[in-house]
Write a protein that holds these residues in place. Structure first.
Motif, PDB file in Angstrom:
ATOM      1  N   ASP A 179       7.915   7.136 -11.818  1.00 23.87           N
ATOM      2  CA  ASP A 179       7.405   5.987 -11.069  1.00 23.87           C
ATOM      3  C   ASP A 179       7.650   6.158  -9.570  1.00 23.87           C
ATOM      4  OD1 ASP A 179       6.268   3.499 -10.761  1.00 23.87           O
ATOM      5  OD2 ASP A 179       7.872   2.398 -11.751  1.00 23.87           O
ATOM      6  N   ASP A 180       6.818   5.518  -8.767  1.00 23.79           N
ATOM      7  CA  ASP A 180       7.017   5.470  -7.310  1.00 23.79           C
ATOM      8  C   ASP A 180       7.157   6.867  -6.722  1.00 23.79           C
ATOM      9  OD1 ASP A 180       7.090   2.775  -7.811  1.00 23.79           O
ATOM     10  OD2 ASP A 180       9.257   2.585  -7.604  1.00 23.79           O
ATOM     11  N   PHE A 181       6.402   7.819  -7.265  1.00 22.10           N
ATOM     12  CA  PHE A 181       6.618   9.204  -6.865  1.00 22.10           C
ATOM     13  C   PHE A 181       6.320   9.401  -5.381  1.00 22.10           C
ATOM     14  CE2 PHE A 181       5.622  13.732  -6.381  1.00 22.10           C
ATOM     15  CZ  PHE A 181       6.865  14.226  -6.758  1.00 22.10           C
ATOM     16  N   ILE A 201       1.590   7.819  -8.425  1.00 27.87           N
ATOM     17  CA  ILE A 201       1.540   7.805  -6.960  1.00 27.87           C
ATOM     18  C   ILE A 201       1.909   6.410  -6.498  1.00 27.87           C
ATOM     19  CG2 ILE A 201       0.121   8.176  -4.906  1.00 27.87           C
ATOM     20  CD1 ILE A 201      -1.835   9.749  -6.674  1.00 27.87           C
ATOM     21  N   ASP A 202       2.926   6.302  -5.676  1.00 27.15           N
ATOM     22  CA  ASP A 202       3.382   4.983  -5.237  1.00 27.15           C
ATOM     23  C   ASP A 202       2.302   4.265  -4.444  1.00 27.15           C
ATOM     24  OD1 ASP A 202       5.715   3.138  -5.101  1.00 27.15           O
ATOM     25  OD2 ASP A 202       5.261   3.306  -2.964  1.00 27.15           O
ATOM     26  N   GLN A 203       2.285   2.950  -4.596  1.00 26.47           N
ATOM     27  CA  GLN A 203       1.254   2.157  -3.918  1.00 26.47           C
ATOM     28  C   GLN A 203       1.363   2.211  -2.393  1.00 26.47           C
ATOM     29  OE1 GLN A 203       1.948  -1.470  -6.127  1.00 26.47           O
ATOM     30  NE2 GLN A 203       3.009  -2.404  -4.433  1.00 26.47           N
ATOM     31  N   ALA A 235      -2.647   6.526 -10.104  1.00 27.41           N
ATOM     32  CA  ALA A 235      -2.489   5.896  -8.796  1.00 27.41           C
ATOM     33  C   ALA A 235      -2.240   4.411  -9.014  1.00 27.41           C
ATOM     34  CB  ALA A 235      -3.739   6.107  -7.952  1.00 27.41           C
ATOM     35  N   GLU A 236      -1.186   3.880  -8.413  1.00 26.20           N
ATOM     36  CA  GLU A 236      -0.921   2.443  -8.568  1.00 26.20           C
ATOM     37  C   GLU A 236      -1.251   1.701  -7.273  1.00 26.20           C
ATOM     38  OE1 GLU A 236       3.181   1.903  -9.705  1.00 26.20           O
ATOM     39  OE2 GLU A 236       3.903   2.262  -7.695  1.00 26.20           O
ATOM     40  N   GLY A 237      -1.506   0.407  -7.400  1.00 25.95           N
ATOM     41  CA  GLY A 237      -1.821  -0.399  -6.226  1.00 25.95           C
ATOM     42  C   GLY A 237      -3.223  -0.168  -5.692  1.00 25.95           C
TER      43      GLY A 237
HETATM   44 CA    CA Z   1       6.708   0.423  -6.594  1.00 28.97          CA
END
Ligand code: CA
Ligand code: C2E
Ligand code: CA
Ligand code: CA
Length: 269
Positions: A179-181, A201-203, A235-237
């Motif tokens: 997470d939050d790479f 991939i962190d937002q 990809a997050e966010g």
């Molecule tokens: Ca985060």
């Protein structure tokens, strides 16, 4: 004068005292909230290139009797400091595995995975792997549909121990996502030793991916790195079609963000 005398003996200023008593009130509330099952999960969809739902990330919420729905940023840090995260984490895992078992019963949700966030304290318990397996078994959930989201600092705290725990769960099919790479230590030499399935991939890199060349470079580098290590990348966010298109063009195959759905009750997925 009496009150003044008392105050001169006090080493803490009133603001600090107020903060400390607010914390202990919150801790008591949380302890009770865990017993009264006030915590619940919201689910946010993870989709593929075509927008098809692959599963969801479970995000904990506290339905507090007075304050209403409290976001995790307001109580996870204190839960970690007080050790309450152990009981809360078990409830979270149990709720997520029950949801998995429920999804398994309907054809269009039968393949969905659930991703559960694990905090450092939970993962460091000697019996962590056994606990996860016993919850999966009790709920009748398929281990191959459970993904655990871990962070770099958690994994690198004791790499050998992390690898052993991950391997124990992986042989039964449980997946692991980093997470939050990119926000942590980015110790690339360890990355290849960890039995991971996925990088997230962190937002913070996704937010300005279209306007900040550095963020674009970082996002693309993470995608390339994931693929060269044989890992999935999420990809997050992701909030806009432009962000999605850029990431897709650069090889990202899974997406999560408000563009596809906000976290909400499982029934609304
Ligand atoms: Ca985060
Ligand atoms: P996270 O694991 O990085 O989760 C993603 C956060 O980004 C979530 O916030 C989610 O609601 C939010 N988000 C999703 N899509 C978008 C978007 O398109 N734009 C923006 N701006 N934000 C988006 P949330 O639910 O408030 O959770 C915050 C953090 O709390 C999580 O960050 C995670 O670190 C932690 N957390 C949540 N649930 C749990 C849990 O069950 N256990 C533990 N240990 N930590 C949890
Ligand atoms: Ca997460
Ligand atoms: Ca994240």
């Amino acid at each position: 004068a009496k009150a003044q005398g008392r105050n001169t003996l006090c080493f803490f200023d009133p603001a600090m005292q107020a903060a400390a008593s607010a914390r202990s009130a919150l801790e008591g509330d949380m302890r009770q909230g865990i017993l009264r099952n006030e915590f619940l999960l919201h689910y946010q969809p993870v989709v593929d290139e075509a927008g098809k739902v692959l599963g969801a990330e479970a995000l904990v919420r506290w339905n507090h009797p007075q304050r209403g729905m409290v976001p995790p940023g307001d109580f996870i840090p204190l839960a970690e400091q007080t050790g309450l995260i152990l009981a809360l984490g078990r409830q979270v895992l149990t709720m997520a595995c029950r949801q998995l078992a429920l999804w398994a019963t309907a054809p269009h949700t039968a393949d969905w995975t659930v991703a559960v966030n694990v905090s450092a304290q939970e993962f460091r318990q000697p019996g962590f792997a056994d606990e996860v397996l016993s919850v999966l078994r009790d709920c009748g959930a398929d281990p191959a549909h459970l993904k655990l989201e871990l962070t770099e600092s958690l994994l690198l705290h004791d790499v050998e121990d992390s690898i052993l725990k991950m391997q124990a769960l992986r042989t039964l099919g449980v997946g692991f996502s980093l997470d939050d790479f990119g926000t942590g230590y980015s110790s690339l030499s360890y990355l290849k030793r960890l039995p991971l399935d996925q990088l997230k991939i962190d937002q913070s890199f996704v937010r300005d991916v279209l306007t900040d060349p550095n963020d674009a470079t970082i996002a693309c580098t993470i995608i390339t790195l994931a693929h060269s290590l044989g890992l999935d990348v999420v990809a997050e966010g992701v909030e806009t079609e432009g962000q999605r298109a850029f990431l897709l063009r650069n090889g990202c195959q899974q997406f999560q963000g408000y563009l596809f759905g906000r976290p909400g009750p499982a029934e609304l997925l």
